[in-house]
Design a protein around this motif. Sequence first.
Motif, PDB file in Angstrom:
ATOM      1  N   PHE A 180      56.925 -22.618  29.141  1.00  0.00           N
ATOM      2  CA  PHE A 180      56.103 -23.629  29.271  1.00  0.00           C
ATOM      3  C   PHE A 180      55.878 -24.155  30.453  1.00  0.00           C
ATOM      4  O   PHE A 180      54.749 -24.500  31.018  1.00  0.00           O
ATOM      5  N   LEU A 181      57.154 -24.379  31.207  1.00  0.00           N
ATOM      6  CA  LEU A 181      57.034 -24.972  32.640  1.00  0.00           C
ATOM      7  C   LEU A 181      56.588 -23.800  33.404  1.00  0.00           C
ATOM      8  O   LEU A 181      55.768 -24.213  34.618  1.00  0.00           O
ATOM      9  N   TYR A 182      57.011 -22.441  33.436  1.00  0.00           N
ATOM     10  CA  TYR A 182      56.509 -21.411  34.635  1.00  0.00           C
ATOM     11  C   TYR A 182      54.864 -21.324  34.039  1.00  0.00           C
ATOM     12  O   TYR A 182      54.094 -21.220  35.275  1.00  0.00           O
ATOM     13  N   THR A 183      54.435 -21.473  32.951  1.00  0.00           N
ATOM     14  CA  THR A 183      52.957 -21.250  32.682  1.00  0.00           C
ATOM     15  C   THR A 183      52.198 -22.438  33.422  1.00  0.00           C
ATOM     16  O   THR A 183      51.175 -22.272  33.616  1.00  0.00           O
ATOM     17  N   ALA A 184      52.731 -23.847  33.214  1.00  0.00           N
ATOM     18  CA  ALA A 184      52.262 -24.753  33.523  1.00  0.00           C
ATOM     19  C   ALA A 184      52.031 -24.767  35.212  1.00  0.00           C
ATOM     20  O   ALA A 184      50.982 -25.195  35.832  1.00  0.00           O
ATOM     21  N   VAL A 185      53.256 -24.487  35.773  1.00  0.00           N
ATOM     22  CA  VAL A 185      53.318 -24.527  37.230  1.00  0.00           C
ATOM     23  C   VAL A 185      52.024 -23.360  37.782  1.00  0.00           C
ATOM     24  O   VAL A 185      51.482 -23.558  38.646  1.00  0.00           O
ATOM     25  N   GLY A 186      52.131 -22.249  37.165  1.00  0.00           N
ATOM     26  CA  GLY A 186      51.378 -21.218  37.389  1.00  0.00           C
ATOM     27  C   GLY A 186      49.651 -21.546  37.226  1.00  0.00           C
ATOM     28  O   GLY A 186      48.747 -21.091  37.906  1.00  0.00           O
TER      29      GLY A 186
END
Length: 335
Positions: free
Chosen positions: A209-215
């Motif tokens: 979820f964090l990786y996707t949001a930053v992406g």
Amino acid sequence: MFDVFMYAINAVIPIILLIILGYILKSIGFLSADFLKTANKLVFRVCLPCMLFYNVYNISDLGAIRWDVVGYCLVIIAILFGLGLLTVCTLIKDKKQKGVILQCVFRSNFAIIGIPLSEALGGAEGVAVAAILSAFTIPFFNILAVISLSLFVSGEGKKVDIRDILKKIVTNPLIIGVCIGLVALVIRSFIPVKEDGSLAFSLSGSLTFLYTAVGNVSKIASPLALIVLGGQFTFSAVRGMLKEIVIGTVWRIVAAPVIGIVVAAALSNLLQFDNTVYPALVALFGSPVAVSSAIMAGEMENDEQLASQLVVWTSVGSVVTIFLLVVGLKSAGLL
């Protein structure tokens, strides 16, 4: 030849189209001055740092770093900085324009078009070299940019405040984004690997979820920066700063790539660069000035209008110069 020309077109024209979109939206009153000012801050302080962290974190393997290529590129960037400093001290009178032109000399748009252009010219191997270079050249670009934009406007009649420059370097959002990415990359190299070859812990696998949001935030950095830049662009300013635009543009898209790439080719026996390196060199030294340079100039009280003009005109001119670079390198068997 047509394919080579299309490489240059496909690398640069999307940038110009987004700038035009921003200009049109501002002209018809769709974008207000207040929105552009706020969006400027959003891009510089949030979106671009996320994009740089995301790009650095996604470098696959620290062991694949070509230190000879990294060292060569950092030395050439430092040489360009020195030559640019000599140029602005000799030819430019306005203090707020000196730092803007200086950063135009050495600072390319590698963060945004480096990977796509390297892929177009060199495929997966070109991308691998460009991704590794970005981890080292982008923070170096930004450190030198902070110095450039602080050197001449640190206070009228006052000596340059070294502590103030160091503070600006340490607190620069773009540098912070890259440094956090490098720290995460180093930590990742110590994480155990499972039997299936995947990491026991990773942002992409464990904190999706964090990786996707930053992406997702990183994806809007480039287009939003270009639209904002277009909204702030005015053709009427060209006449009053034609000399400065010509100096900055010629340095960025003619002199800088000639120095960076011709020197590499001339020292080919010593450096032993193969064909996988030159696509990244074209992207690093031949691309237009960084979009973030205009945003950064405004944040640091330099001539933002001149910085915006340089982004536009180096982008337009680089369509031709990148094409000529690629033709020359292909003819020499280096691409």
